[in-house]
Structure formats: structure tokens, C-alpha cells
Design an enzyme around this catalytic site. Structure first.
Site, PDB file in Angstrom:
ATOM      1  N   ARG A  77       0.892  -1.160   0.000  1.00  0.00           N
ATOM      2  CA  ARG A  77       0.000   0.000   0.000  1.00  0.00           C
ATOM      3  C   ARG A  77       0.924   1.202   0.000  1.00  0.00           C
ATOM      4  O   ARG A  77       1.684   1.412   0.947  1.00  0.00           O
ATOM      5  CB  ARG A  77      -0.901   0.030   1.223  1.00  0.00           C
ATOM      6  N   TYR A 146       3.035   5.534   6.430  1.00  0.00           N
ATOM      7  CA  TYR A 146       3.656   4.672   5.427  1.00  0.00           C
ATOM      8  C   TYR A 146       5.055   4.256   5.865  1.00  0.00           C
ATOM      9  O   TYR A 146       5.401   3.067   5.856  1.00  0.00           O
ATOM     10  CB  TYR A 146       3.702   5.408   4.090  1.00  0.00           C
ATOM     11  N   LYS A 150       6.450   0.417   6.908  1.00  0.00           N
ATOM     12  CA  LYS A 150       7.594  -0.224   6.253  1.00  0.00           C
ATOM     13  C   LYS A 150       8.665  -0.604   7.279  1.00  0.00           C
ATOM     14  O   LYS A 150       9.289  -1.671   7.190  1.00  0.00           O
ATOM     15  CB  LYS A 150       8.171   0.706   5.188  1.00  0.00           C
TER      16      LYS A 150
END
Length: 324
Positions: A77, A146, A150
Site C-alpha cells: 500500500r 507509510y 515499512k
């Protein structure tokens, strides 16, 4: 070259599609390309795997129906400028953490030797002081959902490597560009081709970029290189450029010289703040540099494509097929 059976996720994406074509040209490779259901399926793979959503419950058993010894996990994503989710971190974790670790656990159980994870420079952070680039071994400092997702995926993968013996390689790219690039780079080319004056003629920042061909070459190097096992690498072109310099070089590559107005960076930042565009201003005005010396030292790898070559191929593709 020894025979390699590779599972590639994210095969329909910008990076994945280039990687798939390159992998399929190399003798001895057997590639299973994983696509989301309904996505265009490429014709370069030895096999195609059609999936639903990637999360902690995805069943990858069809992938292990043939022997797979390497996984390149490029599906994610991705970061977006306009987030629509009420809880962005939860949405990113569902795919980027739960989905990644679920795949990795199944891969380890299936006897996969090496798992290459395409992460993001956002794990390091959002910006660097001028002349002080990030290195692969810096302490991570992700700031947005984000980047956090990660980083959490990276931590889980490295723990899994210790527990199972499956080798993990983590690659953190900076902004990827190349033929067919979308988003901000494509918009920049569109404005340059139309001769629109841009107020970015006095930006003395530095940005690291990575041509998609350079990133693919680094990934291929990491497939079997013994020194890559359980390491983190940053991906860049090895040459940094200011926003002003990037516009000038891209304008030259397009055959449409950039028309730049020398507006002070501080004023642009102020206007961006009034307009609620701080994130856009950070990308245009801020500095983010990476040091790829570790790649050279451990892998003997240097970028085969220069920044100018990468920009020229990007511009040519745009002029030939992507101006709509």
C-alpha cells in the site's frame, strides 16, 4: 548462472513491470508473477498468480505449487498525498506489515532461500541536512504512517530471518523515476512541455533520485550475492540534484527549456503553508540525500545508468506516448 525460481509480487506496478521484463530476459530464470485480481497480467512470466487483497490472511499456497527459491516483494500500500482512510496507520499496517510477514512466514515454511523486500527511504525519515545524507545503517526515524509500516515490516522480517534461517534483503529506494513514471515527475514534464513559467528557479536543495533501471539492477545483484544476506541497502543514482537543476535537466531532455522564476524558497514555503501544501513544499524545497557507499563496498555495485541518461529515457517515453 544457476537456475532460479522467483516469486515477484507487485508485478503490475511501475517497478514490478520493469523488473518482470528484466528477469524474464535472463537465462535460467523461472518467474511467477503475482497480480491483484482484475489487474492486467503481463506476458513475461513463466507463471501467473492471481490474488485478492494482500493482508495477514492471504493464502499463497498456489505460489509454492512449483519450487520457489527466491521472493521479491514489491507489492505494497503506497504513500499517497491525499489520504482517504480514517486510520491511515491501520490501513498501511494491514498490507505492508501483516501482508508482508504473512507472505514471509509462508515463504520460509516453503523453503525459500532469500526474501527481498522493497521498502522505502521513508524508514530513515523525511529529510536530511544539506551534505549529510542518510546511510543504510542509520537509526530509522520514520515519521508518517507509510514509513512506520515499512519499518515495522523490516523489523519483523529480520526477526523472522533469525528464527527461520531464510535470508532477508531490505532495499530502501528514494523517489523512483523512468519511462512511464506517473505522479509528480509526470506533472513536471507536462508543465515543462507547455512552457509554463515555474517559480522554482532559486531552490538550493539536494535530492537523491533512483532510475528504475538502476533499482532493478541493484535488486538483481541482491538476488544471490552472498554479502547481501540480512542487510539493508539504500537505492539511489549516486548523484544528487537541486529542484532547480532537475527542472533544467529535464527541460533539456524534453527539448523544452525550463522557464523558471527566481522566487525565494522561504516565500514558497510560506505560501505552501497558507495553502495547506506543506508536504508538496517539502518534496520540492527540502533536501533528502542518500549515501550508497555500502552498495559499492559490500556488493561491488554502482549505478549503471547516470542521472542524465535516466532523465533522457524518461523524457523520450513521455514525448512518444505519455502526453495526454
Amino acid at each position: 548462472m544457476s537456475s532460479r525460481s522467483i516469486l515477484l509480487t507487485g508485478a503490475s506496478g511501475f517497478l514490478g513491470s520493469v523488473l518482470l521484463r528484466r528477469l524474464s530476459t535472463l537465462e535460467g530464470n523461472s518467474v511467477v508473477a503475482a497480480y491483484r485480481s482484475g489487474k492486467d497480467e503481463g506476458d513475461c512470466a513463466s507463471g501467473v498468480l492471481s490474488l485478492g487483497p494482500i493482508d495477514g490472511n492471504t493464502d499463497w499456497s498456489d505460489a509454492w505449487a512449483r519450487p520457489v527459491n527466491l521472493v521479491i516483494h514489491a507489492a505494497a500500500r503506497v504513500h499517497v498525498m491525499s489520504e482517504s482512510e480514517g486510520d491511515p496507520l491501520a490501513a498501511f499496517r494491514k498490507v505492508n506489515v501483516d501482508g508482508t510477514l504473512n507472505l514471509a512466514r509462508q515463504a520460509a515454511n516453503a523453503g525459500v532461500k532469500r526474501f527481498i523486500f522493497i521498502s522505502s527511504i521513508k524508514v530513515n525519515g523525511e529529510s536530511t541536512p544539506l551534505g549529510k545524507p542518510y546511510t543504510a545503517d542509520d537509526t530509522p526515524a520514520p515519521l508518517d504512517p507509510y514509513g512506520i509500516s515499512k519499518h515495522e515490516a523490516e523489523q519483523g522480517l529480520l526477526a523472522l530471518a533469525v528464527a527461520t534461517g531464510m535470508e532477508v534483503v531490505i532495499i530502501r529506494p528514494v523517489l523512483i523515476y523512468g519511462p512511464g513514471v506517473k505522479a509528480n515527475m509526470r506533472s513536471m514534464m507536462w508543465w515543462l512541455c507547455r512552457g509554463v513559467p515555474l517559480p522554482l528557479g532559486a531552490i538550493d536543495n539536494r535530492r537523491s533520485l533512483v532510475a528504475v533501471d538502476n533499482l532493478v539492477d541493484l535488486i538483481l545483484t541482491c538476488l544471490e550475492h552472498p554479502a547481501a544476506a540480512n542487510q539493508v541497502f539504500l537505492a539511489g543514482d549516486g548523484e544528487d540534484v537541486s529542484t532547480t537543476g532537475l527542472l533544467r535537466r529535464m527541460g533539456a531532455s524534453l527539448g523544452h527549456p525550463a522557464r523558471l522564476l527566481k522566487v525565494p524558497s522561504g516565500l514558497l514555503q510560506q505560501v505552501a503553508g497558507w495553502a495547506g501544501k506543506e508536504a508538496v513544499a517539502q518534496r520540492l524545497l527540502g533536501t533528502l540525500q542518500v549515501d550508497i557507499e555500502k552498495n559499492r563496498r559490500l556488493l561491488g555495485w554502482s549505478p549503471p545508468v547516470t542521472l542524465n541518461q535516466g532523465l533522457l529515457s524518461t523524457a523520450r517515453h513521455f514525448l512518444e506516448s505519455d502526453q495526454t
